[in-house]
Design a protein around this motif. Structure first.
Motif, PDB file in Angstrom:
ATOM      1  N   TRP A  27       0.843  -1.194   0.000  1.00 40.97           N
ATOM      2  CA  TRP A  27       0.000   0.000   0.000  1.00 40.97           C
ATOM      3  C   TRP A  27       0.879   1.246   0.000  1.00 40.97           C
ATOM      4  N   GLN A  28       0.370   2.315  -0.598  1.00 42.15           N
ATOM      5  CA  GLN A  28       1.157   3.534  -0.764  1.00 42.15           C
ATOM      6  C   GLN A  28       0.921   4.478   0.399  1.00 42.15           C
ATOM      7  N   ARG A  29       2.022   4.823   1.084  1.00 46.74           N
ATOM      8  CA  ARG A  29       1.930   5.696   2.243  1.00 46.74           C
ATOM      9  C   ARG A  29       1.559   7.119   1.819  1.00 46.74           C
ATOM     10  N   ALA A  30       0.655   7.726   2.576  1.00 46.42           N
ATOM     11  CA  ALA A  30       0.237   9.098   2.292  1.00 46.42           C
ATOM     12  C   ALA A  30       0.951  10.118   3.165  1.00 46.42           C
ATOM     13  N   LEU A  31       1.530   9.663   4.286  1.00 41.99           N
ATOM     14  CA  LEU A  31       2.133  10.579   5.251  1.00 41.99           C
ATOM     15  C   LEU A  31       3.610  10.267   5.452  1.00 41.99           C
ATOM     16  N   ASP A  32       4.362  11.272   5.878  1.00 42.06           N
ATOM     17  CA  ASP A  32       5.755  11.056   6.260  1.00 42.06           C
ATOM     18  C   ASP A  32       5.812  10.243   7.555  1.00 42.06           C
ATOM     19  N   PRO A  33       6.883   9.508   7.788  1.00 42.61           N
ATOM     20  CA  PRO A  33       8.044   9.390   6.906  1.00 42.61           C
ATOM     21  C   PRO A  33       7.778   8.470   5.717  1.00 42.61           C
ATOM     22  N   ASP A  34       8.563   8.673   4.658  1.00 39.31           N
ATOM     23  CA  ASP A  34       8.485   7.888   3.423  1.00 39.31           C
ATOM     24  C   ASP A  34       7.145   8.015   2.724  1.00 39.31           C
ATOM     25  N   ALA A  35       6.541   9.200   2.753  1.00 40.28           N
ATOM     26  CA  ALA A  35       5.294   9.432   2.027  1.00 40.28           C
ATOM     27  C   ALA A  35       5.494   9.147   0.547  1.00 40.28           C
ATOM     28  N   GLY A  36       4.521   8.494  -0.063  1.00 38.75           N
ATOM     29  CA  GLY A  36       4.574   8.159  -1.479  1.00 38.75           C
ATOM     30  C   GLY A  36       5.223   6.824  -1.772  1.00 38.75           C
ATOM     31  N   ARG A  37       5.960   6.292  -0.822  1.00 36.29           N
ATOM     32  CA  ARG A  37       6.573   4.980  -1.018  1.00 36.29           C
ATOM     33  C   ARG A  37       5.585   3.865  -0.672  1.00 36.29           C
ATOM     34  N   TRP A  38       5.907   2.662  -1.138  1.00 37.95           N
ATOM     35  CA  TRP A  38       5.013   1.520  -0.971  1.00 37.95           C
ATOM     36  C   TRP A  38       5.449   0.670   0.215  1.00 37.95           C
ATOM     37  N   ALA A  39       4.471   0.237   1.002  1.00 38.93           N
ATOM     38  CA  ALA A  39       4.756  -0.437   2.269  1.00 38.93           C
ATOM     39  C   ALA A  39       3.945  -1.727   2.386  1.00 38.93           C
ATOM     40  N   LEU A  40       4.416  -2.590   3.249  1.00 41.78           N
ATOM     41  CA  LEU A  40       3.697  -3.817   3.561  1.00 41.78           C
ATOM     42  C   LEU A  40       2.496  -3.507   4.455  1.00 41.78           C
ATOM     43  N   PRO A  41       1.398  -4.231   4.288  1.00 41.49           N
ATOM     44  CA  PRO A  41       0.274  -4.041   5.208  1.00 41.49           C
ATOM     45  C   PRO A  41       0.664  -4.434   6.622  1.00 41.49           C
ATOM     46  N   GLY A  42       0.114  -3.724   7.585  1.00 43.17           N
ATOM     47  CA  GLY A  42       0.417  -3.996   8.984  1.00 43.17           C
ATOM     48  C   GLY A  42       0.255  -2.751   9.814  1.00 43.17           C
ATOM     49  N   GLY A  43       0.740  -2.819  11.043  1.00 44.49           N
ATOM     50  CA  GLY A  43       0.635  -1.680  11.936  1.00 44.49           C
ATOM     51  C   GLY A  43       1.062  -2.056  13.339  1.00 44.49           C
ATOM     52  N   THR A  44       0.767  -1.180  14.264  1.00 48.84           N
ATOM     53  CA  THR A  44       1.227  -1.354  15.634  1.00 48.84           C
ATOM     54  C   THR A  44       0.468  -2.471  16.340  1.00 48.84           C
ATOM     55  N   LEU A  45       1.206  -3.263  17.082  1.00 52.03           N
ATOM     56  CA  LEU A  45       0.614  -4.332  17.880  1.00 52.03           C
ATOM     57  C   LEU A  45      -0.281  -3.730  18.958  1.00 52.03           C
ATOM     58  N   GLY A  46      -1.526  -4.213  19.032  1.00 51.25           N
ATOM     59  CA  GLY A  46      -2.447  -3.712  20.041  1.00 51.25           C
ATOM     60  C   GLY A  46      -2.091  -4.198  21.432  1.00 51.25           C
ATOM     61  N   PRO A  47      -2.478  -3.468  22.475  1.00 50.44           N
ATOM     62  CA  PRO A  47      -2.089  -3.822  23.845  1.00 50.44           C
ATOM     63  C   PRO A  47      -2.646  -5.162  24.313  1.00 50.44           C
ATOM     64  N   ASP A  48      -3.728  -5.623  23.734  1.00 50.93           N
ATOM     65  CA  ASP A  48      -4.344  -6.885  24.155  1.00 50.93           C
ATOM     66  C   ASP A  48      -4.242  -7.959  23.075  1.00 50.93           C
ATOM     67  N   GLU A  49      -3.299  -7.802  22.116  1.00 57.20           N
ATOM     68  CA  GLU A  49      -3.185  -8.732  21.000  1.00 57.20           C
ATOM     69  C   GLU A  49      -1.891  -9.524  21.070  1.00 57.20           C
ATOM     70  N   ASP A  50      -1.934 -10.787  20.592  1.00 58.60           N
ATOM     71  CA  ASP A  50      -0.695 -11.456  20.231  1.00 58.60           C
ATOM     72  C   ASP A  50      -0.411 -11.098  18.772  1.00 58.60           C
ATOM     73  N   VAL A  51       0.777 -11.454  18.286  1.00 57.80           N
ATOM     74  CA  VAL A  51       1.185 -10.956  16.970  1.00 57.80           C
ATOM     75  C   VAL A  51       0.334 -11.524  15.834  1.00 57.80           C
ATOM     76  N   GLU A  52      -0.086 -12.791  15.933  1.00 56.80           N
ATOM     77  CA  GLU A  52      -0.891 -13.352  14.839  1.00 56.80           C
ATOM     78  C   GLU A  52      -2.283 -12.743  14.812  1.00 56.80           C
ATOM     79  N   THR A  53      -2.887 -12.553  15.970  1.00 60.29           N
ATOM     80  CA  THR A  53      -4.194 -11.882  16.014  1.00 60.29           C
ATOM     81  C   THR A  53      -4.086 -10.494  15.400  1.00 60.29           C
ATOM     82  N   SER A  54      -3.006  -9.799  15.705  1.00 60.91           N
ATOM     83  CA  SER A  54      -2.817  -8.442  15.201  1.00 60.91           C
ATOM     84  C   SER A  54      -2.660  -8.426  13.689  1.00 60.91           C
ATOM     85  N   VAL A  55      -1.821  -9.330  13.145  1.00 62.77           N
ATOM     86  CA  VAL A  55      -1.594  -9.295  11.703  1.00 62.77           C
ATOM     87  C   VAL A  55      -2.857  -9.683  10.947  1.00 62.77           C
TER      88      VAL A  55
END
Length: 236
Positions: A27-55
């Protein structure tokens, strides 16, 4: 002064074979840092999540997760300089989508040829390469081809999937022999009619199991040994 704790993010290398090429979902980032570059889907791990649930949660924001046939943890990327600003540690996953699946994507998200990626954010190109390497290895000693192929296929079509994923030639005859010997393929009883050039109708097969399992822990799909030598990769 004690540095602030690192953020923990989860990322997904989602791969699909289409028209003889391996593609990665970005997906193409809209905001800095690296705005306009393409990134893998994902994001910050939630406080009550394990990593697989989060992804899986964050993948669901980009694709219909029912179309993702396989998800497994890939690696942890923790270089302090991997992103600018506050330190982020990433747990990456590999996800595979069958070639006949076409999940609806948001406007900022698209499939990109892994051999010709656009400008990527942070270290995401290296993470895509790690996902491709994991797929190559797993195709040698597991039945993971089921997660790339449609439910039913000819051996010729399956060979094209393996060639695209591996990046080197594989013999259709050898592929059928080895996968059949491992008990991974079964004929459906259907055939595909011959083309204009004639020949025998091609038999249609399916995988016997659509859950990942190790079939031969020491097997290796090897590329041709040398220029001018045999064209087909070798499976033991």
């Amino acid at each position: 002064m004690t540095p602030p704790p690192a953020l923990h993010e989860v990322l997904a290398v989602v791969l699909r074979i289409r028209e003889g090429r391996a593609g990665a979902l970005l997906w193409q980032r809209a905001l800095d840092p690296d705005a306009g570059r393409w990134a893998l889907p994902g994001g910050t791990l939630g406080p009550d999540e394990d990593v697989e649930t989060s992804v899986r949660r964050q993948l669901a924001e980009k694709v219909d997760v029912r179309e993702v046939a396989h998800v497994e943890q890939l690696s942890v990327f923790s270089d302090p300089a991997r992103v600018s600003g506050k330190r982020r540690i990433a747990t990456a996953f590999l996800g595979l989508v069958p070639s006949d699946a076409d999940p609806e994507l948001p406007g900022d998200t698209a499939w990109h040829d892994v051999e010709d990626l656009p400008a990527t954010a942070f270290d995401h190109a290296a993470i895509v390469a790690a996902g491709r390497d994991r797929l190559r290895a797993k195709l040698s000693y597991t039945n993971l081809g089921f997660a790339l192929a449609p439910a039913e296929f000819t051996i010729s079509a399956l060979r094209e999937h393996y060639v695209a994923a591996l990046g080197h030639e594989v013999s259709a005859t050898n592929l059928q022999r080895v996968l059949t010997r491992r008990g991974l393929l079964e004929p459906t009883g259907e055939v595909v009619p011959s083309g204009r050039s004639g020949g025998r109708p091609a038999a249609v097969f399916r995988f016997t199991d659509r859950g990942m399992r190790v079939t031969d822990a020491f097997a290796v799909l090897r590329p041709p040994a040398r220029p001018g030598g045999p064209r087909d990769g070798v499976l033991p």
